[in-house]
Design a protein around this motif. Structure first.
Motif, mmCIF file in Angstrom:
data_model
loop_
_atom_site.group_PDB
_atom_site.id
_atom_site.type_symbol
_atom_site.label_atom_id
_atom_site.label_comp_id
_atom_site.label_asym_id
_atom_site.label_seq_id
_atom_site.Cartn_x
_atom_site.Cartn_y
_atom_site.Cartn_z
ATOM 1 N N LEU A 3 -4.554 52.141 36.514
ATOM 2 C CA LEU A 3 -4.493 51.831 37.948
ATOM 3 C C LEU A 3 -3.145 51.209 38.274
ATOM 4 C CD1 LEU A 3 -6.213 51.488 40.675
ATOM 5 C CD2 LEU A 3 -6.482 49.107 39.928
ATOM 6 N N ASN A 4 -2.568 51.651 39.402
ATOM 7 C CA ASN A 4 -1.318 51.062 39.883
ATOM 8 C C ASN A 4 -1.519 50.573 41.310
ATOM 9 O OD1 ASN A 4 1.477 50.356 39.934
ATOM 10 N ND2 ASN A 4 1.904 52.231 41.057
ATOM 11 N N VAL A 5 -1.363 49.273 41.509
ATOM 12 C CA VAL A 5 -1.435 48.671 42.840
ATOM 13 C C VAL A 5 -0.014 48.316 43.243
ATOM 14 C CG1 VAL A 5 -2.330 46.733 44.188
ATOM 15 C CG2 VAL A 5 -3.747 47.775 42.401
ATOM 16 N N SER A 6 0.494 48.967 44.272
ATOM 17 C CA SER A 6 1.922 48.873 44.590
ATOM 18 C C SER A 6 2.174 48.366 46.006
ATOM 19 C CB SER A 6 2.565 50.254 44.406
ATOM 20 O OG SER A 6 3.942 50.224 44.696
ATOM 21 N N HIS A 7 2.749 47.160 46.098
ATOM 22 C CA HIS A 7 3.253 46.595 47.359
ATOM 23 C C HIS A 7 2.213 46.626 48.487
ATOM 24 C CE1 HIS A 7 7.140 46.440 45.433
ATOM 25 N NE2 HIS A 7 7.075 47.740 45.179
ATOM 26 N N ILE A 8 1.035 46.082 48.190
ATOM 27 C CA ILE A 8 -0.055 46.051 49.175
ATOM 28 C C ILE A 8 0.131 44.881 50.141
ATOM 29 C CG2 ILE A 8 -2.536 45.729 49.498
ATOM 30 C CD1 ILE A 8 -1.832 48.464 48.423
ATOM 31 N N TYR A 9 0.023 45.182 51.428
ATOM 32 C CA TYR A 9 0.056 44.170 52.485
ATOM 33 C C TYR A 9 -1.211 44.301 53.332
ATOM 34 C CZ TYR A 9 5.049 43.346 51.618
ATOM 35 O OH TYR A 9 6.255 43.026 51.041
ATOM 36 N N LYS A 10 -1.765 43.162 53.732
ATOM 37 C CA LYS A 10 -2.930 43.182 54.618
ATOM 38 C C LYS A 10 -2.933 41.944 55.500
ATOM 39 C CE LYS A 10 -6.713 44.785 56.395
ATOM 40 N NZ LYS A 10 -6.662 46.013 57.209
ATOM 41 N N SER A 11 -3.060 42.167 56.802
ATOM 42 C CA SER A 11 -3.110 41.064 57.765
ATOM 43 C C SER A 11 -4.307 41.244 58.672
ATOM 44 C CB SER A 11 -1.834 41.014 58.610
ATOM 45 O OG SER A 11 -0.692 40.832 57.799
ATOM 46 N N TYR A 12 -4.816 40.123 59.167
ATOM 47 C CA TYR A 12 -5.835 40.120 60.217
ATOM 48 C C TYR A 12 -5.274 39.283 61.356
ATOM 49 C CZ TYR A 12 -9.178 42.121 56.926
ATOM 50 O OH TYR A 12 -9.815 42.954 56.043
ATOM 51 N N ALA A 54 -5.272 49.267 53.583
ATOM 52 C CA ALA A 54 -4.158 48.319 53.562
ATOM 53 C C ALA A 54 -3.219 48.623 54.723
ATOM 54 C CB ALA A 54 -3.413 48.411 52.241
ATOM 55 N N ASP A 55 -2.492 47.611 55.196
ATOM 56 C CA ASP A 55 -1.488 47.830 56.230
ATOM 57 C C ASP A 55 -0.289 48.588 55.671
ATOM 58 O OD1 ASP A 55 -3.107 46.399 57.953
ATOM 59 O OD2 ASP A 55 -2.103 44.489 57.536
ATOM 60 N N ASP A 56 -0.006 48.336 54.407
ATOM 61 C CA ASP A 56 1.102 49.010 53.739
ATOM 62 C C ASP A 56 0.844 48.977 52.239
ATOM 63 O OD1 ASP A 56 3.407 50.393 53.423
ATOM 64 O OD2 ASP A 56 4.772 48.752 53.936
ATOM 65 N N GLY A 57 1.513 49.875 51.510
ATOM 66 C CA GLY A 57 1.351 49.914 50.065
ATOM 67 C C GLY A 57 0.466 51.060 49.612
#
Length: 634
Positions: A3-12, A54-57
């Protein structure tokens, strides 16, 4: 890489929950995701499985790999019984099993001319069934259910009969039985007793697939994790090792980060000073040089301020007066609830300086013992006597000592009316209640907030005997550590009940195990208790539950534990000496940099050469020290 989790962004809204989360999970790896409440641990799991966008990534799973997820609040609905629900995780095997049974019943009616082809198909299916675990999956499912605390008599119960916690356990069993390449578990031990937790530790430690775990049980993470992803304070940091190794590395990392931050800040101030000086010369060449330096300064990747200024609970436990040597005599006490006997003729003593943890399965009466001592429940016979000058501070896991209609401020002021408003506010600020927060109603508080209010009252009591019932429940990781540190500095006597084995390991010097209405005493902390049980009863204790191949700290004898602790202290002393030398050299370097800026020196080539030579000598030594520091990083 699985698994590769790359540059995840999340905002509420305006709240940035996850910022640039990046890490990989290798096949067979066991990864713990940690961080204080609200840092996005559960959210990140939901992003990985695709439940939340995710918002990004990007999240990438190896081709053809399977993934299974256990949510913290399980909503699965199954109409079957417990055993069939777990078995349904392997529909492929159930389907093959059914087909094999059908073919076996057909054998007697197959024409001889078709028998060879029929038997060839049968043996191929049988071989495939065998390779995929078809002949063992039923027994494995039963083993999983028993490990999770279900009895044989429970297997035929309908899922509709079960409580929410029992349904979550069945869902966990079904997930384990499905055996995916990657397990994602969000607080998997919330509804498990200690025996089941230890069983799960062993199961996950020997699990062939990879596991990502979110859990607040630090001892559980210590047993399983080989990597830790820390989401604290909006940053994602990855560490190699279990939870204890992570804490050690994080402490050194934070020291290094703070020094690097301070060094960068000094460099920024130095560059600004040089730029101002060059501009003050008011010459074309000097102004161009100043502009060039300013462009480089603007491009600098400025480090965020260290987390030391983030709000954290501050707890100091003091005593107002010393107690006598004999603190508590719990003598021949019998307690029943209606027709159920809890314990009979139970006795133990507490002496000054004892730090006693009472352990035992759910329902054995641990909390009842504490309530009897505090006069919160009656008992049928026996006597409970306090020694001379004993003052008691009690922490109730259900927080029943708090008045629901009070504000946080009035809760403390009512309990300690002699305190000034400033003292009450300062105390609450130490427990992260500031400004208008102090006027929140007790009834509106979360479990963690209620726990902090109770700890604030406990601190103000200055009692010399603290009786605590599950004190780490609802506390985040940082607050648990603060409580442990405060208790280890506490000069009084401690008696508590806790399921938090990491907490017990750090704070207890004696274990009282409550089992079958009797107390058995073990000297030492939790690891010593496990090692002693193995010595007394053979290996049929936690080590077997954890898996025979797993080498744990609990298997080490007392002398070995002390040797390891001595080595840790020696290593820490060496690291401290290196840090002191680095600090001294950094100060000298800063002084040299100030010398460079003095007008007299800037035109004195001999002096500049001398300062440059000293600066190079310091830089060379600092490089050596930082390298040595890195090698000592556990």
């Amino acid at each position: 890489m699985l698994l590769n989790v790359s540059h995840i962004y999340k905002s509420y809204g305006e709240d940035n929950i996850i910022k640039d989360a990046t890490f990989t999970v290798d096949e067979g790896s066991k990864v713990a995701i940690v961080g204080n409440n609200g840092t996005g641990k559960s959210t990140l799991l939901k992003i990985i499985i695709g439940e939340i966008m995710a918002d990004d990534g990007e999240v990438t799973l190896k081709k053809d790999a399977t993934m299974g997820y256990l949510a913290q609040y399980q909503e699965d609905a199954f109409s079957s019984n417990i055993l069939n629900t777990v078995l349904s995780a392997r529909e492929d095997l159930l389907s093959m099993e059914k087909r094999l049974s059908e073919m076996e019943s057909m054998m007697s009616s197959i024409d001889n001319s078709e028998m060879a082809k029929f038997m060839d198909d049968y043996h191929k299916l049988q071989h495939q069934f065998d390779l995929q675990g078809g002949y063992t999956f039923r027994s494995e499912a039963i083993g999983i259910l028993k490990g999770l605390g279900f009895e044989q008599d429970d297997f035929d119960k309908s899922m509709n009969e079960l409580s929410g916690g029992q349904k979550t356990r069945v869902s966990l069993g079904r997930l384990l039985a499905s055996s995916p390449d990657l397990l994602l578990l969000d607080e998997p031990i919330n509804h498990l007793d200690l025996k089941s937790i230890m069983w799960l530790e062993g199961y996950l430690s020997s699990y062939k697939g990879a596991v990502i775990i979110v859990a607040h049980d630090r001892y559980f993470l210590d047993k399983i994790a080989d990597h830790v992803v820390d989401l604290s304070y909006g940053r994602t940091s990855v560490y190699t090792g279990n939870y204890t190794a992570f804490m050690q590395q994080k402490e050194i990392y934070m020291i290094s980060y703070e020094r690097s931050y301070e060094k960068q800040q000094k460099e920024i101030e130095h560059q600004k000073a040089v730029i101002d000086k060059l501009q003050s010369f008011n010459r074309e060449k000097s102004i161009k040089r100043a502009e060039s330096r300013k462009k480089l300064l603007d491009k600098m990747d400025v480090m965020d301020a260290p987390d030391k200024d983030m709000p954290k609970m501050r707890l100091t436990l003091e005593i107002e007066k010393e107690s006598g040597k004999d603190v508590l005599d719990f003598s021949h006490v019998t307690k029943s609830y209606e027709d159920k006997n809890i314990f009979t003729d139970l006795s133990f003593e507490v002496h000054k300086g004892d730090r006693i943890a009472i352990l035992g399965d759910n329902g054995t009466g641990k909390t009842t013992i504490l309530k009897c001592i505090n006069g919160l429940t009656d008992f049928e016979s026996g006597e409970i006597r306090f020694g001379a000058n004993v003052t008691v501070g009690y922490y109730d896991q259900e927080q029943q000592g708090l008045t629901e209609t009070n504000t946080i401020f009035s809760e403390l002021h009512d309990a300690y009316p002699f305190l000034t408003e400033t003292k009450v506010r300062n105390t609450l600020a130490a427990f992260m209640f500031t400004e208008d927060d102090v006027f929140k109603r007790i009834s509106d508080l979360s479990g963690g907030e209620r726990g902090r209010v109770s700890l604030a009252k406990l601190m103000l009591s200055k009692s010399n005997l603290l009786i605590l019932d599950e004190p780490t429940n609802h506390l985040d990781m940082d607050s648990k550590q603060m409580l442990e540190d405060a208790l280890n500095e506490y000069d009084g006597t401690l008696l508590y009940v806790s399921h938090d084995r990491y907490f017990v390991n750090r704070t207890a010097n004696m274990i009282l195990e409550l089992s079958d209405g009797k107390l058995i005493k073990y000297l030492g902390n939790y690891d010593d208790y496990i090692a002693k049980k193995e010595q007394l009863y053979g290996t049929q204790t936690e080590s077997v539950s954890l898996g025979a191949s797993e080498e744990t700290a609990a298997k080490l004898d007392y002398k070995e534990q002390k040797r390891i602790e001595a080595e840790k202290r020696k290593l820490q002393n060496k690291i401290s000496k290196i840090e002191e030398e680095i600090e001294t050299l950094e100060s000298k370097k800063a002084a040299i940099e100030e010398e460079f800026l003095k007008p007299d020196n800037m035109t004195n080539s001999a002096k500049l050469n001398e300062l440059t030579a000293k600066q190079k000598e310091i830089d060379s030594r600092l490089e050596e020290l930082y390298d040595e520091w890195g090698l000592l990083n556990p």
